[in-house]
Design an enzyme around this catalytic site. Structure first.
Site, PDB file in Angstrom:
ATOM      1  N   ASP A   9      -8.199   2.831  24.442  1.00  0.00           N
ATOM      2  CA  ASP A   9      -8.657   1.704  25.238  1.00  0.00           C
ATOM      3  C   ASP A   9     -10.047   1.301  24.775  1.00  0.00           C
ATOM      4  O   ASP A   9     -10.804   2.129  24.265  1.00  0.00           O
ATOM      5  CB  ASP A   9      -8.683   2.044  26.733  1.00  0.00           C
ATOM      6  CG  ASP A   9      -8.728   0.799  27.616  1.00  0.00           C
ATOM      7  OD1 ASP A   9      -8.393  -0.311  27.136  1.00  0.00           O
ATOM      8  OD2 ASP A   9      -9.107   0.927  28.793  1.00  0.00           O
ATOM      9  N   GLY A  10     -10.358   0.041  24.957  1.00  0.00           N
ATOM     10  CA  GLY A  10     -11.684  -0.483  24.675  1.00  0.00           C
ATOM     11  C   GLY A  10     -12.214  -1.173  25.908  1.00  0.00           C
ATOM     12  O   GLY A  10     -11.456  -1.612  26.768  1.00  0.00           O
ATOM     13  N   GLU A  47     -11.181  -2.430  21.235  1.00  0.00           N
ATOM     14  CA  GLU A  47      -9.768  -2.038  21.242  1.00  0.00           C
ATOM     15  C   GLU A  47      -9.334  -1.609  19.840  1.00  0.00           C
ATOM     16  O   GLU A  47      -8.689  -0.566  19.669  1.00  0.00           O
ATOM     17  CB  GLU A  47      -8.883  -3.180  21.735  1.00  0.00           C
ATOM     18  CG  GLU A  47      -9.093  -3.590  23.182  1.00  0.00           C
ATOM     19  CD  GLU A  47      -8.463  -2.662  24.208  1.00  0.00           C
ATOM     20  OE1 GLU A  47      -7.844  -1.645  23.830  1.00  0.00           O
ATOM     21  OE2 GLU A  47      -8.584  -2.964  25.405  1.00  0.00           O
ATOM     22  N   ASP A  69      -3.252  -0.649  25.852  1.00  0.00           N
ATOM     23  CA  ASP A  69      -3.053  -1.745  26.801  1.00  0.00           C
ATOM     24  C   ASP A  69      -3.483  -3.087  26.203  1.00  0.00           C
ATOM     25  O   ASP A  69      -3.561  -4.088  26.896  1.00  0.00           O
ATOM     26  CB  ASP A  69      -3.780  -1.477  28.130  1.00  0.00           C
ATOM     27  CG  ASP A  69      -5.292  -1.431  27.998  1.00  0.00           C
ATOM     28  OD1 ASP A  69      -5.833  -1.675  26.899  1.00  0.00           O
ATOM     29  OD2 ASP A  69      -5.951  -1.132  29.016  1.00  0.00           O
ATOM     30  N   HIS A 124      -4.849  -0.640  33.703  1.00  0.00           N
ATOM     31  CA  HIS A 124      -5.233  -0.461  35.112  1.00  0.00           C
ATOM     32  C   HIS A 124      -4.014  -0.434  36.035  1.00  0.00           C
ATOM     33  O   HIS A 124      -4.061  -0.941  37.148  1.00  0.00           O
ATOM     34  CB  HIS A 124      -6.225  -1.551  35.544  1.00  0.00           C
ATOM     35  CG  HIS A 124      -7.362  -1.698  34.582  1.00  0.00           C
ATOM     36  ND1 HIS A 124      -8.369  -0.762  34.475  1.00  0.00           N
ATOM     37  CD2 HIS A 124      -7.630  -2.642  33.649  1.00  0.00           C
ATOM     38  CE1 HIS A 124      -9.220  -1.147  33.532  1.00  0.00           C
ATOM     39  NE2 HIS A 124      -8.789  -2.284  33.015  1.00  0.00           N
ATOM     40  N   ASP A 134      -9.817   4.470  29.555  1.00  0.00           N
ATOM     41  CA  ASP A 134     -10.688   3.451  30.141  1.00  0.00           C
ATOM     42  C   ASP A 134     -11.976   4.084  30.655  1.00  0.00           C
ATOM     43  O   ASP A 134     -13.074   3.548  30.449  1.00  0.00           O
ATOM     44  CB  ASP A 134      -9.962   2.719  31.276  1.00  0.00           C
ATOM     45  CG  ASP A 134     -10.839   1.676  31.926  1.00  0.00           C
ATOM     46  OD1 ASP A 134     -11.179   0.681  31.253  1.00  0.00           O
ATOM     47  OD2 ASP A 134     -11.218   1.860  33.098  1.00  0.00           O
TER      48      ASP A 134
END
Length: 145
Positions: A9-10, A47, A69, A124, A134
């Site tokens: 994740d970024g 990302e 994501d 999320h 995250d």
């Protein structure tokens, strides 16, 4: 070939702004967490950087299931966008410049080195590894403020 599950994740505080990335590599019951960031970046760069950092951490070619994501990252590879942009001199179909060619170039190299299957998950939405990535990404971004 060893199988590794990777989750990435970024995050970015402002876009552009201070950013971070998080990645978790899972192999044979063991987990390794990676994180990093930049003071001036974008969410998409973070990302991509998360995926690059995770794949770069592998010391030999591996069979990888990579969960992200980011539709930008997953579609960029699975739909062939990045390869097409590269073949056109980093231009998109509308002739505008493709963004982040430096990172896409490195990701394409790594995807050729490893056997990578990309999986998209909604961010999320309670996916435990996505939520942990995250948290790693946002914590690193916040540490750079």
């Amino acid at each position: 070939m060893k199988h590794v599950d990777i989750y990435t994740d970024g995050a970015c505080r402002g876009n552009p702004g201070v950013g971070g990335y998080g990645a978790i590599l899972v192999y044979n019951g063991h987990e390794k967490e990676l994180s990093g960031g930049e003071r001036e970046t974008t969410n998409n760069r973070m990302e991509l950087t998360a995926v690059i950092a995770a794949l770069s951490a592998l010391k030999e070619p591996c069979d990888v299931t990579l969960t992200s994501d980011s539709k930008y990252v997953t579609d960029g590879i699975t739909k062939g966008w990045a390869a097409s942009w590269k073949s056109k001199g980093w231009k998109k179909a509308d002739k505008s410049p493709a963004l982040n060619p430096d990172l896409w170039e490195e990701l394409l190299r790594l995807v050729d080195f490893h056997d990578v299957t990309f999986v998209w998950v909604r961010g999320h939405a309670g996916h435990p590894y996505n939520e942990r990535c995250d948290a790693l990404a946002t914590a690193f971004a916040d540490s750079l403020k």
